[in-house]
Structure formats: C-alpha cells, structure tokens
Design a protein around this motif. Sequence first.
Motif, PDB file in Angstrom:
ATOM      1  N   MET A   1       0.833  -1.208   0.000  1.00  0.00           N
ATOM      2  CA  MET A   1       0.000   0.000   0.000  1.00  0.00           C
ATOM      3  C   MET A   1       0.865   1.254   0.000  1.00  0.00           C
ATOM      4  O   MET A   1       0.580   2.222  -0.709  1.00  0.00           O
ATOM      5  CB  MET A   1      -0.933   0.009   1.217  1.00  0.00           C
ATOM      6  N   VAL A   2       1.933   1.243   0.803  1.00  0.00           N
ATOM      7  CA  VAL A   2       2.843   2.391   0.872  1.00  0.00           C
ATOM      8  C   VAL A   2       3.456   2.648  -0.508  1.00  0.00           C
ATOM      9  O   VAL A   2       3.529   3.793  -0.969  1.00  0.00           O
ATOM     10  CB  VAL A   2       3.939   2.167   1.934  1.00  0.00           C
ATOM     11  N   LYS A   3       3.879   1.589  -1.195  1.00  0.00           N
ATOM     12  CA  LYS A   3       4.473   1.723  -2.536  1.00  0.00           C
ATOM     13  C   LYS A   3       3.463   2.282  -3.538  1.00  0.00           C
ATOM     14  O   LYS A   3       3.789   3.145  -4.347  1.00  0.00           O
ATOM     15  CB  LYS A   3       5.003   0.373  -3.023  1.00  0.00           C
ATOM     16  N   VAL A   4       2.234   1.770  -3.489  1.00  0.00           N
ATOM     17  CA  VAL A   4       1.191   2.236  -4.408  1.00  0.00           C
ATOM     18  C   VAL A   4       0.913   3.724  -4.173  1.00  0.00           C
ATOM     19  O   VAL A   4       0.829   4.507  -5.123  1.00  0.00           O
ATOM     20  CB  VAL A   4      -0.112   1.398  -4.252  1.00  0.00           C
ATOM     21  N   CYS A   5       0.798   4.104  -2.909  1.00  0.00           N
ATOM     22  CA  CYS A   5       0.558   5.518  -2.586  1.00  0.00           C
ATOM     23  C   CYS A   5       1.692   6.398  -3.107  1.00  0.00           C
ATOM     24  O   CYS A   5       1.443   7.449  -3.705  1.00  0.00           O
ATOM     25  CB  CYS A   5       0.395   5.707  -1.077  1.00  0.00           C
ATOM     26  N   LYS A   6       2.902   5.956  -2.870  1.00  0.00           N
ATOM     27  CA  LYS A   6       4.067   6.723  -3.315  1.00  0.00           C
ATOM     28  C   LYS A   6       4.051   6.894  -4.836  1.00  0.00           C
ATOM     29  O   LYS A   6       4.331   7.975  -5.340  1.00  0.00           O
ATOM     30  CB  LYS A   6       5.354   6.024  -2.867  1.00  0.00           C
ATOM     31  N   SER A   7       3.678   5.850  -5.568  1.00  0.00           N
ATOM     32  CA  SER A   7       3.652   5.938  -7.031  1.00  0.00           C
ATOM     33  C   SER A   7       2.577   6.902  -7.532  1.00  0.00           C
ATOM     34  O   SER A   7       2.649   7.380  -8.655  1.00  0.00           O
ATOM     35  CB  SER A   7       3.444   4.555  -7.650  1.00  0.00           C
ATOM     36  N   HIS A   8       1.599   7.208  -6.690  1.00  0.00           N
ATOM     37  CA  HIS A   8       0.532   8.150  -7.064  1.00  0.00           C
ATOM     38  C   HIS A   8       0.681   9.491  -6.349  1.00  0.00           C
ATOM     39  O   HIS A   8      -0.241  10.304  -6.351  1.00  0.00           O
ATOM     40  CB  HIS A   8      -0.837   7.533  -6.778  1.00  0.00           C
TER      41      HIS A   8
END
Length: 186
Positions: free
Chosen positions: A127-134
């Motif tokens: 989730m942290v990675k997905v948020c960072k990518s957006h």
Amino acid sequence: MAIDEKDGNQKNAIQKSLRTIFNTKSQKLELIEGETVNLDKQVDCIFYNDTFYIAKKTQFEQIVGLEEEFKILATEVITELEATNMIEGLEIMAKQIESNPAIHRKLVRLAKIGNYRELNEKVVKTMVKVCKSHGDKLKIKDGKLLIENESDIDLALKMLGDYYKRGEVSGKAYGTYAGKQISTTE
C-alpha cells in the motif's frame, strides 16, 4: 402541492402564514387549510408498474431508509477492521460514521470486496508503494496503518478498497471505488 382537506384549522398563526398560496383569480395570498405535501422540481425516483426507476441514487437511498442500514453496516466494518489489529486510529474513522454519510458507502464497499481480511505487514508495505507511485504518503506506525486525521481516513479507505486501477489496453491509471472482480481465462 397537495393538501389533506380533512385536517382542519389546527395550526397556530405562524404555521398558517408559512403555508399560503397565491390565488390567481382573486389576486390574493390565501391560507392553505390542512396538511400539505410539497414536491421538488428535481425527481429522485419514479415508481411505475411495481418498479423503481432511480434518477438520484443518494436521495433514493435516503427515501427508502438505506442510509441507516449503511450506517449499521459501516459500524460492523469498523469492528472487523479493529479485529485485524493492523490499523491505529480507527476511533477517528468511527466518529466519522456519525457525521459523514459518504463514508458509509465506502465502508460497505470494503465489506463487499473484503480485502482488509488479509491485511498484514506485507500488504501495508505494498500500500505504501502504491501511494508513493501516485504521489500520496500513507502513514504507518510499527507496520500498521496510522490514521491521525480525516485525510488519513480517505487514503486508508482508498488503499483498503483497491482504489487505484490500470486499464489493460491503454495502460492508463484510474482512481475509483467502482469495479467488479472478474476471473480471467488464459
């Protein structure tokens, strides 16, 4: 406007003055006797031949009492989220249930897809990675989601609801709570 002619003159002067109609024949403002039903200019739904045709979903849900049912379900989802022991600050989200009906549908949607049931540290890292990518920053504490304010609630719900999606043909990224899981055949 519709009136109940059986209801007599049982209102006080203030109530009577608020319920008047302009008589085009006499050119005077006249009191309306009885109970009144006012119809909005906007149609929320039509019931015809035993079928509801819905024009405005939110208002229809309010009319038929689904809003209260969603509130109860949302409270149950909070209890299930607490049971995962993977989210700190759920009391802030629980308070929102009382004052923010929009959160009800999001929580009910979460229950429908059930992603939170497999919530663990590995999923939180994803989730942290997905948020960072957006361009978003998901707050975490000791490997758990951390909710400190209303914007944290929104982002946590997006992650739990698998909000970010990608079109298979175009490769474009989309943000939506909508969607239906499909099985693929390869």
